[in-house]
Design a protein around this motif. Structure first.
Motif, PDB file in Angstrom:
ATOM      1  N   PRO A  10      -9.359   8.233   0.538  1.00  0.00           N
ATOM      2  CA  PRO A  10      -8.874   9.676   1.154  1.00  0.00           C
ATOM      3  C   PRO A  10      -8.183   9.622   2.625  1.00  0.00           C
ATOM      4  O   PRO A  10      -8.713   8.973   3.334  1.00  0.00           O
ATOM      5  CB  PRO A  10      -9.749  10.268   0.787  1.00  0.00           C
ATOM      6  CG  PRO A  10     -11.058   9.534   0.653  1.00  0.00           C
ATOM      7  CD  PRO A  10     -10.673   8.056   0.277  1.00  0.00           C
ATOM      8  N   GLY A  11      -7.129  10.453   2.895  1.00  0.00           N
ATOM      9  CA  GLY A  11      -6.707  10.764   4.026  1.00  0.00           C
ATOM     10  C   GLY A  11      -7.872  11.863   4.872  1.00  0.00           C
ATOM     11  O   GLY A  11      -8.675  12.162   4.313  1.00  0.00           O
TER      12      GLY A  11
ATOM     13  N   ALA B 171       0.958  -1.043  -0.170  1.00  0.00           N
ATOM     14  CA  ALA B 171       0.101  -0.025  -0.060  1.00  0.00           C
ATOM     15  C   ALA B 171       0.727   1.299   0.022  1.00  0.00           C
ATOM     16  O   ALA B 171       1.882   1.117   0.512  1.00  0.00           O
ATOM     17  CB  ALA B 171      -0.910  -0.102   1.308  1.00  0.00           C
ATOM     18  N   ILE B 172       0.336   2.268  -0.512  1.00  0.00           N
ATOM     19  CA  ILE B 172       1.318   3.534  -0.777  1.00  0.00           C
ATOM     20  C   ILE B 172       0.515   4.602   0.168  1.00  0.00           C
ATOM     21  O   ILE B 172      -0.606   5.014  -0.266  1.00  0.00           O
ATOM     22  CB  ILE B 172       1.598   3.994  -2.145  1.00  0.00           C
ATOM     23  CG1 ILE B 172       2.217   2.793  -2.853  1.00  0.00           C
ATOM     24  CG2 ILE B 172       2.299   5.210  -2.038  1.00  0.00           C
ATOM     25  CD1 ILE B 172       2.056   3.039  -4.303  1.00  0.00           C
TER      26      ILE B 172
ATOM     27  N   LYS C 209     -10.679  14.224   3.176  1.00  0.00           N
ATOM     28  CA  LYS C 209     -11.904  14.085   3.839  1.00  0.00           C
ATOM     29  C   LYS C 209     -12.501  15.195   4.415  1.00  0.00           C
ATOM     30  O   LYS C 209     -13.719  15.639   3.983  1.00  0.00           O
ATOM     31  CB  LYS C 209     -12.234  12.883   4.730  1.00  0.00           C
ATOM     32  CG  LYS C 209     -12.111  11.625   4.064  1.00  0.00           C
ATOM     33  CD  LYS C 209     -12.408  10.497   5.160  1.00  0.00           C
ATOM     34  CE  LYS C 209     -11.958   9.075   4.631  1.00  0.00           C
ATOM     35  NZ  LYS C 209     -12.076   8.055   5.672  1.00  0.00           N
ATOM     36  N   GLU C 210     -11.857  15.881   5.216  1.00  0.00           N
ATOM     37  CA  GLU C 210     -12.269  17.009   5.832  1.00  0.00           C
ATOM     38  C   GLU C 210     -12.612  18.369   5.132  1.00  0.00           C
ATOM     39  O   GLU C 210     -13.591  18.668   5.038  1.00  0.00           O
ATOM     40  CB  GLU C 210     -11.349  17.579   6.818  1.00  0.00           C
ATOM     41  CG  GLU C 210     -11.477  17.156   8.269  1.00  0.00           C
ATOM     42  CD  GLU C 210     -10.851  17.820   9.402  1.00  0.00           C
ATOM     43  OE1 GLU C 210      -9.664  18.569   8.954  1.00  0.00           O
ATOM     44  OE2 GLU C 210     -11.029  17.668  10.397  1.00  0.00           O
TER      45      GLU C 210
ATOM     46  N   GLY D 200      -4.069  10.466   0.935  1.00  0.00           N
ATOM     47  CA  GLY D 200      -4.577   9.385   1.205  1.00  0.00           C
ATOM     48  C   GLY D 200      -3.631   8.081   0.901  1.00  0.00           C
ATOM     49  O   GLY D 200      -2.466   8.276   0.845  1.00  0.00           O
ATOM     50  N   LYS D 201      -4.477   7.131   0.747  1.00  0.00           N
ATOM     51  CA  LYS D 201      -3.418   5.685   0.439  1.00  0.00           C
ATOM     52  C   LYS D 201      -4.193   5.060  -0.733  1.00  0.00           C
ATOM     53  O   LYS D 201      -5.278   4.836  -0.930  1.00  0.00           O
ATOM     54  CB  LYS D 201      -3.995   4.913   1.739  1.00  0.00           C
ATOM     55  CG  LYS D 201      -3.003   3.643   1.748  1.00  0.00           C
ATOM     56  CD  LYS D 201      -3.273   2.673   3.071  1.00  0.00           C
ATOM     57  CE  LYS D 201      -2.628   3.501   4.372  1.00  0.00           C
ATOM     58  NZ  LYS D 201      -2.783   2.787   5.487  1.00  0.00           N
ATOM     59  N   PHE D 202      -3.133   4.726  -1.736  1.00  0.00           N
ATOM     60  CA  PHE D 202      -3.544   3.660  -2.786  1.00  0.00           C
ATOM     61  C   PHE D 202      -3.197   2.334  -2.265  1.00  0.00           C
ATOM     62  O   PHE D 202      -2.123   2.058  -1.690  1.00  0.00           O
ATOM     63  CB  PHE D 202      -2.754   4.114  -3.998  1.00  0.00           C
ATOM     64  CG  PHE D 202      -2.776   5.213  -4.477  1.00  0.00           C
ATOM     65  CD1 PHE D 202      -3.901   5.282  -5.408  1.00  0.00           C
ATOM     66  CD2 PHE D 202      -2.265   6.475  -4.416  1.00  0.00           C
ATOM     67  CE1 PHE D 202      -4.155   6.463  -6.094  1.00  0.00           C
ATOM     68  CE2 PHE D 202      -2.463   7.631  -4.860  1.00  0.00           C
ATOM     69  CZ  PHE D 202      -3.463   7.799  -5.941  1.00  0.00           C
TER      70      PHE D 202
END
Length: 152
Positions: A111-112, A73-74, A116-117, A80-82
């Protein structure tokens, strides 16, 4: 700035003939930021030149698939994270599970928190559009309208 949406007509899924048509909001996607504009925006806010920005983004684009193909995972922090997710067939015994059990792999983006915020504060504005054809608003085609036009 606000996100523009348009009204789209959709048939009821799984119903022969479309069932009851309903209208939904859908993001108007006629605007897109291309690579050049994105790079220029980064360049304008940083101390590096345009060529260096391109080089970093190109390297980023090469590394993403490399890490994902290794099953990693990245995590890009606030962005965020892929990660890759798989779908597999279920078996009654663990010994029966193999690579052949995997039916699908897909890329996920989560999304991080900060992103998201920011997305939660998004405002939506109905895009200016041409008048909805009468056959779309009534749910039945007028003379001369084909079923192909209805599905659109």
């Amino acid at each position: 700035m606000s996100v523009q949406f348009k009204v789209v007509r959709r048939a009821e899924p799984g119903v022969a003939g479309g069932g009851q048509y309903k209208y939904y909001a859908s993001i108007k996607r006629d605007r897109e930021v291309n690579m050049r504009r994105f790079v220029n925006a980064i360049w304008a806010r940083s101390t590096v030149n345009v060529a260096d920005v391109y080089a970093v983004i190109e390297t980023f684009l090469q590394l993403i698939p490399e890490f994902l193909l290794e099953g990693q995972a990245i995590d890009l922090g606030p962005l965020g994270k892929f990660k890759v997710n798989i779908r597999s067939m279920g078996h009654l015994e663990p010994e029966l599970v193999s690579a052949h059990s995997i039916s699908n792999a897909k890329l996920l983006f989560v999304p991080g928190f900060e992103l998201k915020e920011k997305l939660s504060t998004m405002r939506f504005v109905k895009a200016s559009e041409e008048a909805i054809p009468e056959w779309m608003s009534s749910g039945t085609p007028t003379a001369g309208e084909s079923e192909t036009n209805q599905a659109a």
